[in-house]
Motif scaffolding. Structure first.
Motif, PDB file in Angstrom:
ATOM      1  N   HIS A   1      -7.933  23.194   6.789  1.00  0.00           N
ATOM      2  CA  HIS A   1      -8.193  24.617   6.558  1.00  0.00           C
ATOM      3  C   HIS A   1      -7.248  25.167   5.492  1.00  0.00           C
ATOM      4  O   HIS A   1      -7.658  25.924   4.625  1.00  0.00           O
ATOM      5  CB  HIS A   1      -8.164  25.366   7.897  1.00  0.00           C
ATOM      6  N   SER A   2      -6.009  24.684   5.502  1.00  0.00           N
ATOM      7  CA  SER A   2      -5.055  25.162   4.506  1.00  0.00           C
ATOM      8  C   SER A   2      -5.431  24.693   3.098  1.00  0.00           C
ATOM      9  O   SER A   2      -5.389  25.469   2.143  1.00  0.00           O
ATOM     10  CB  SER A   2      -3.667  24.664   4.876  1.00  0.00           C
ATOM     11  N   HIS A   3      -5.810  23.428   2.967  1.00  0.00           N
ATOM     12  CA  HIS A   3      -6.136  22.904   1.633  1.00  0.00           C
ATOM     13  C   HIS A   3      -7.422  23.514   1.098  1.00  0.00           C
ATOM     14  O   HIS A   3      -7.538  23.795  -0.101  1.00  0.00           O
ATOM     15  CB  HIS A   3      -6.245  21.381   1.676  1.00  0.00           C
ATOM     16  N   LEU A   4      -8.407  23.745   1.978  1.00  0.00           N
ATOM     17  CA  LEU A   4      -9.649  24.379   1.506  1.00  0.00           C
ATOM     18  C   LEU A   4      -9.363  25.810   1.070  1.00  0.00           C
ATOM     19  O   LEU A   4      -9.893  26.290   0.069  1.00  0.00           O
ATOM     20  CB  LEU A   4     -10.720  24.363   2.601  1.00  0.00           C
ATOM     21  N   LEU A   5      -8.508  26.478   1.849  1.00  0.00           N
ATOM     22  CA  LEU A   5      -8.101  27.828   1.469  1.00  0.00           C
ATOM     23  C   LEU A   5      -7.437  27.813   0.109  1.00  0.00           C
ATOM     24  O   LEU A   5      -7.746  28.625  -0.766  1.00  0.00           O
ATOM     25  CB  LEU A   5      -7.127  28.371   2.513  1.00  0.00           C
TER      26      LEU A   5
ATOM     27  N   ALA B   1     -15.728  27.106  -1.028  1.00  0.00           N
ATOM     28  CA  ALA B   1     -14.634  26.470  -0.287  1.00  0.00           C
ATOM     29  C   ALA B   1     -14.342  27.241   0.989  1.00  0.00           C
ATOM     30  O   ALA B   1     -14.140  26.663   2.049  1.00  0.00           O
ATOM     31  CB  ALA B   1     -13.387  26.382  -1.158  1.00  0.00           C
ATOM     32  N   TRP B   2     -14.367  28.554   0.887  1.00  0.00           N
ATOM     33  CA  TRP B   2     -14.040  29.362   2.071  1.00  0.00           C
ATOM     34  C   TRP B   2     -15.171  29.338   3.085  1.00  0.00           C
ATOM     35  O   TRP B   2     -14.939  29.462   4.277  1.00  0.00           O
ATOM     36  CB  TRP B   2     -13.672  30.798   1.671  1.00  0.00           C
ATOM     37  N   ARG B   3     -16.387  29.180   2.605  1.00  0.00           N
ATOM     38  CA  ARG B   3     -17.508  29.051   3.542  1.00  0.00           C
ATOM     39  C   ARG B   3     -17.323  27.785   4.373  1.00  0.00           C
ATOM     40  O   ARG B   3     -17.456  27.812   5.589  1.00  0.00           O
ATOM     41  CB  ARG B   3     -18.810  28.983   2.759  1.00  0.00           C
TER      42      ARG B   3
ATOM     43  N   MET C   1     -12.262  26.598  10.966  1.00  0.00           N
ATOM     44  CA  MET C   1     -11.730  27.763  11.672  1.00  0.00           C
ATOM     45  C   MET C   1     -12.414  27.909  13.032  1.00  0.00           C
ATOM     46  O   MET C   1     -11.783  28.238  14.029  1.00  0.00           O
ATOM     47  CB  MET C   1     -11.961  29.039  10.862  1.00  0.00           C
ATOM     48  N   ASP C   2     -13.728  27.656  13.068  1.00  0.00           N
ATOM     49  CA  ASP C   2     -14.455  27.763  14.325  1.00  0.00           C
ATOM     50  C   ASP C   2     -13.927  26.754  15.344  1.00  0.00           C
ATOM     51  O   ASP C   2     -13.761  27.084  16.520  1.00  0.00           O
ATOM     52  CB  ASP C   2     -15.948  27.522  14.095  1.00  0.00           C
ATOM     53  N   HIS C   3     -13.636  25.538  14.876  1.00  0.00           N
ATOM     54  CA  HIS C   3     -13.117  24.538  15.809  1.00  0.00           C
ATOM     55  C   HIS C   3     -11.735  24.924  16.303  1.00  0.00           C
ATOM     56  O   HIS C   3     -11.423  24.746  17.478  1.00  0.00           O
ATOM     57  CB  HIS C   3     -13.072  23.166  15.148  1.00  0.00           C
ATOM     58  N   LEU C   4     -10.918  25.443  15.401  1.00  0.00           N
ATOM     59  CA  LEU C   4      -9.575  25.846  15.810  1.00  0.00           C
ATOM     60  C   LEU C   4      -9.663  26.958  16.845  1.00  0.00           C
ATOM     61  O   LEU C   4      -8.911  26.985  17.812  1.00  0.00           O
ATOM     62  CB  LEU C   4      -8.764  26.283  14.586  1.00  0.00           C
TER      63      LEU C   4
ATOM     64  N   LEU D   1      -7.409  15.850   1.816  1.00  0.00           N
ATOM     65  CA  LEU D   1      -8.509  16.286   2.673  1.00  0.00           C
ATOM     66  C   LEU D   1      -9.265  15.061   3.180  1.00  0.00           C
ATOM     67  O   LEU D   1      -9.542  14.941   4.381  1.00  0.00           O
ATOM     68  CB  LEU D   1      -9.461  17.183   1.883  1.00  0.00           C
ATOM     69  N   MET D   2      -9.576  14.134   2.257  1.00  0.00           N
ATOM     70  CA  MET D   2     -10.326  12.943   2.651  1.00  0.00           C
ATOM     71  C   MET D   2      -9.530  12.130   3.671  1.00  0.00           C
ATOM     72  O   MET D   2     -10.091  11.626   4.647  1.00  0.00           O
ATOM     73  CB  MET D   2     -10.637  12.073   1.434  1.00  0.00           C
ATOM     74  N   GLU D   3      -8.211  12.026   3.488  1.00  0.00           N
ATOM     75  CA  GLU D   3      -7.374  11.296   4.446  1.00  0.00           C
ATOM     76  C   GLU D   3      -7.392  11.979   5.802  1.00  0.00           C
ATOM     77  O   GLU D   3      -7.421  11.326   6.837  1.00  0.00           O
ATOM     78  CB  GLU D   3      -5.942  11.188   3.923  1.00  0.00           C
ATOM     79  N   SER D   4      -7.372  13.327   5.792  1.00  0.00           N
ATOM     80  CA  SER D   4      -7.366  14.063   7.054  1.00  0.00           C
ATOM     81  C   SER D   4      -8.621  13.765   7.866  1.00  0.00           C
ATOM     82  O   SER D   4      -8.552  13.625   9.090  1.00  0.00           O
ATOM     83  CB  SER D   4      -7.287  15.568   6.791  1.00  0.00           C
ATOM     84  N   TYR D   5      -9.770  13.668   7.177  1.00  0.00           N
ATOM     85  CA  TYR D   5     -11.008  13.372   7.909  1.00  0.00           C
ATOM     86  C   TYR D   5     -10.887  12.021   8.601  1.00  0.00           C
ATOM     87  O   TYR D   5     -11.273  11.854   9.759  1.00  0.00           O
ATOM     88  CB  TYR D   5     -12.212  13.370   6.965  1.00  0.00           C
TER      89      TYR D   5
END
Lengths: 408, 311, 133
Positions: A105-109, A127-129, A135-138, A261-265
């Motif tokens: 969420h931080s990197h997309l922001l 990106a924010w969409r 955000m919904d999962h959090l 981001l890819m690593e986080s997934y």
């Protein structure tokens, strides 16, 4: 054209939080920059000393609006070390999961903000969409979009249900698809590349000398990541690659973040696949034995350090926080010199600054004739000043009260 | 009748309504392309009324008379330019030999007023915005002039009505001007200060550029002038490059005209949604190294073709 | 990028017209706190643990407790729910809590057999609020 100095901030459309940058221009080129921080000083370290550990946890979480979990985890790790608490495996996995969701969420922001700084609002909106999915999962797991408050002394507060796990895995697939698209945009959109590459250059030597951290340092080929170098929570159990880039400019910082981001997934998939059973927390004492501990955490913006000194009561004796942005400020000054004014906002934004995290001290500059007022005196001064302008708020309040039908 | 034409239709009132409407079209399309809802149709009007009602603040150091008069000059210049452009027939409201040049000059006036307005606001952001406005002006104006005058050269006529008549008689020749149309559309983005050429008012760098100090009704007039400039400049391009359907009955011709303006507005909206803002030196390079040669080639081509046609 | 924006031009927007369309919130969202007076034993651990001093528990009779919530002070962390040994407090996902009138933000949960009082919006006599140092 002679040199002119223009202020960027404390209030400026490019800055999401107040900080003051005085930029001296030679035409459109930046000659030097001077910055003043401290507009967001909130006295959090001192306030922690007057709250119990449990109360302080929620305060610590409010240091930052984006990496709230980072600060709370860094703090709680120090406390758990002092109290000698062994957090159950499942608790650690959930903690790590939240940490990675937060990184996404931080990197997309950041990607959106960076796009906005160079006038590419469509990418900002996209990106924010997509960030809304995270955000919904959090909100679902933690209970809030920003201050998830998942951590508690000795573990985490909420467990995951199988339905939630399936849902997260599904959305991670969607996000991975979207991130690939952004990576493609970042490597193909010519106006975007023209604006991002070759600006804000910081050499590897400078990055190390000035103590840059996080993606800012990793984009200058400094191979450093606390998650790998000093594993905490469940990072010892997962396989991931530290994203390093040798562009050394803002474009490199974009690539590093998209790579992370890819690593986080991938980390999230591994965590959910190997999620152990068992309790999520152990019972924690209210008092923590005397001692001191330091805890490091790889926040989305870089290394976050928390130092806690306990004295055997239920309140800490000293808390010291070093947020990642503070470590990056000196690098910004180096990066910005010699660039164009048009690039100043994106160079500042490229370290993903978080001013309120950083502001630990303020400097009082007292001009001649300044006076110290108590809170009450200041309030009275304000009322008198407005009365002189012909505005009486006491009257207005009375009027409002009459209208609301509650005359006192 | 002349007064009706000037004030009501197709004069000032029509321009204001069309300007606000196409601002809505632009904003709505931009929003939809970004996957947002976008504003309702009355939003531009609501913004205008709100701004009119707001307090006006004039900076202490600003040159008061210039500060106040600039929005009016910008508005007047754009509206006057409109009367010489043939819209849905081959006739303009007023026409004389050389009016194409006059219209081009009238359309450069708003940019100059932006510069003067910014410069005399004496605020730092305004000054930088004003200087950028002028720098950008020197970059896009030459390609724009060359591109817009290419059809005139081909038609061998310097009045807009005459050019429209010529291309209605020889519609296929209008296709020859397609490269110039491309150049004109791109430079139009510079003239209207839209992404990727919104450098003078880049909000993340210089707040609102030349308009930083403007408030209330003066800002409202400036914004209206820009809205109307979109219509006028769009009409000019349409008259020069897309002279189709001018012989149709008036109501059908009017619909075709509106479609053509929608096309121009749509192109602007799409271009600004897929690009990032350039830096000023990148913009100047682009205009001189790519747009100017293309426009020049178009002029040469038109000269050669004209030689063939008239020999 | 061009294809992407053109595809979105015809797609349904991703945003909703919020006040006119209801917003969907997650079931797990921490919103307003609910208090069940019958279960409360008056241990006041919630009051002690609350980071924002938003809860006041008053004894109004024998084994009867009343709870006052200051919605403007509450940070919605739900620590009180975790702290409560008798599960007298629970969390709801009610989130539209903004008020124009400050007094409506003080929410009172009455004890079960207390005499009927007007609903929460009516001005309550201000109970003494614990001050922190």
């Amino acid at each position: 054209m002679s040199k002119i100095t223009i202020p960027l901030g404390p209030q400026h459309p490019a800055l999401k939080e107040p900080a003051s940058f005085k930029i001296t221009l030679n035409g459109e080129e930046i000659y030097s920059m001077d910055m003043r921080l401290g507009y967001n000083h909130r006295g959090i370290e001192k306030a922690c000393e007057e709250r119990t550990y449990i109360q302080g946890l929620y305060l610590i979480e409010r240091i930052c609006g984006i990496c709230s979990h980072s600060h709370s985890t860094a703090y709680i790790q120090a406390l758990e070390e002092l109290a000698g608490l062994q957090v159950p495996k499942r608790g650690l996995y959930i903690r790590t999961l939240i940490a990675e969701l937060e990184r996404i969420h931080s990197h997309l922001l950041w990607l959106g903000v960076a796009a906005h700084e160079v006038g590419f609002d469509t990418l900002l909106m996209y990106a924010w969409r997509d960030r809304e999915l995270v955000m919904d999962h959090l909100a679902e797991i933690g209970g809030n979009r920003v201050n998830y408050a998942v951590n508690t002394l000795g573990g985490v507060r909420r467990d995951l249900t199988p339905a939630e796990i399936a849902h997260i895995l599904k959305d991670v697939d969607t996000l991975e698809e979207r991130t690939k698209y952004y990576a493609q945009v970042a490597t193909e959109e010519s106006t975007l590349i023209a604006r991002l590459s070759k600006i804000g250059y910081l050499s590897k030597t400078d990055a190390e000398l000035l103590g840059a951290v996080g993606p800012t340092a990793r984009a200058c080929s400094v191979d450093r990541d606390i998650r790998r170098d000093d594993p905490y929570a469940a990072y010892g159990d997962v396989q991931f690659k530290v994203c390093v880039d040798d562009h050394c400019d803002v474009y490199g910082r974009v690539l590093v973040r998209v790579g992370e981001l890819m690593e986080s997934y991938s980390i999230i998939r591994q965590l959910l696949k190997n999620l152990p059973d068992g309790p999520i927390a152990v019972k924690a004492p209210r008092r923590i034995p005397a001692g001191e501990a330091i805890s490091r955490y790889e926040a989305p913006r870089g290394e976050d350090c928390h130092y806690v000194k306990a004295n055997g009561t239920d309140k800490p004796e000293r808390v010291k926080i070093r947020a990642p942005t503070l470590a990056n400020w000196r690098a910004v000054r180096k990066m910005i010199e010699g660039n164009y004014l048009a690039d100043a906002p994106i160079i500042i934004a490229a370290i993903d600054p978080c001013f309120s995290c950083t502001d630990r001290a303020i400097e009082l500059v007292r001009p001649a004739g300044a006076a110290t007022l108590t809170w009450g005196a200041l309030r009275q001064h304000g009322i008198d000043w407005y009365r002189k302008q012909g505005l009486d708020f006491a009257d207005l309040n009375k009027k409002l009260a009459t209208q609301l039908g509650r005359v006192k | 009748m002349a007064l009706f034409n000037i004030f009501i239709f197709p004069g000032i009132l029509f321009l204001v309504v069309a300007g606000l409407w196409f601002e809505f079209v632009d904003r709505r399309m931009y929003a939809r392309m970004q996957h947002r809802q976008g504003p309702p149709w009355f939003q531009p009007l609501a913004d205008f009324i709100k701004l009119i009602a707001k307090e006006t603040i004039i900076p202490e150091n600003a040159n008061r008379r210039l500060f106040v008069s600039m929005p009016v000059v910008a508005l007047t210049a754009t509206i006057s330019a409109f009367f010489y452009i043939p819209l849905w027939s081959t006739h303009a409201l007023y026409s004389f030999q050389g009016d194409s040049i006059v219209v081009m000059y009238l359309l450069t006036l708003p940019t100059l007023t932006f510069f003067l307005a910014g410069w005399y606001s004496t605020s730092l952001y305004s000054t930088i915005g004003a200087v950028r406005s002028l720098t950008q002006f020197f970059a896009y104006e030459i390609p724009l002039f060359m591109a817009v005058l290419a059809p005139a050269m081909l038609a061998n006529d310097w009045s807009l009505a005459g050019i429209a008549t010529y291309f209605t008689a020889h519609p296929l020749l209008a296709l020859l001007n397609v490269p110039a149309l491309g150049v004109a559309l791109v430079t139009l983005l510079g003239k209207l200060e839209r992404v990727p050429f919104d450098i003078p008012e880049a909000e993340t760098e210089v707040v609102a550029g030349a308009f930083t100090e403007y408030t209330g009704r003066h800002l409202a007039l400036f914004r209206l002038a820009i809205d109307i400039e979109v219509i006028v400049a769009g009409s000019l391009l349409v008259a020069m490059f897309l002279p189709f359907g001018l012989a149709l009955p008036a109501w059908l011709g009017f619909l075709v005209y509106l479609l053509k303006i929608t096309f121009v507005v749509a192109v602007i909206a799409i271009l600004r949604s897929i690009m990032a803002r350039l830096r000023i030196e990148q913009m100047v390079n682009f205009c001189w190294k790519i747009l100017a040669p293309v426009a020049l080639a178009q002029l040469l081509l038109n000269l050669v073709v004209k030689g063939f046609l008239h020999s | 990028m061009l294809g992407e924006v053109l595809a979105h031009l015809c797609a349904k927007p991703n945003t909703i017209k919020y006040p006119f369309e209801p917003a969907v919130v997650e079931a797990g969202l921490r919103g307003k706190i609910k208090f069940v007076a019958e279960k409360c034993i008056g241990c006041k651990i919630c009051v002690k643990d609350c980071p924002a001093d938003a809860i006041t528990i008053t004894k109004i009779g024998d084994k009867r407790f009343e709870c006052v919530f200051d919605l403007d002070k509450c940070i919605y962390c739900a620590q009180c729910v975790d702290s409560c040994p008798k599960k007298a407090l629970s969390v709801t996902n009610e989130f539209e809590l903004a008020q124009l009138d400050k007094h409506k933000l003080r929410f009172v949960f009455h004890a079960p057999d207390a005499p009927p009082t007007p609903p929460a919006p009516a001005a309550q006599p201000e109970p003494p609020v614990a001050k922190t140092a």
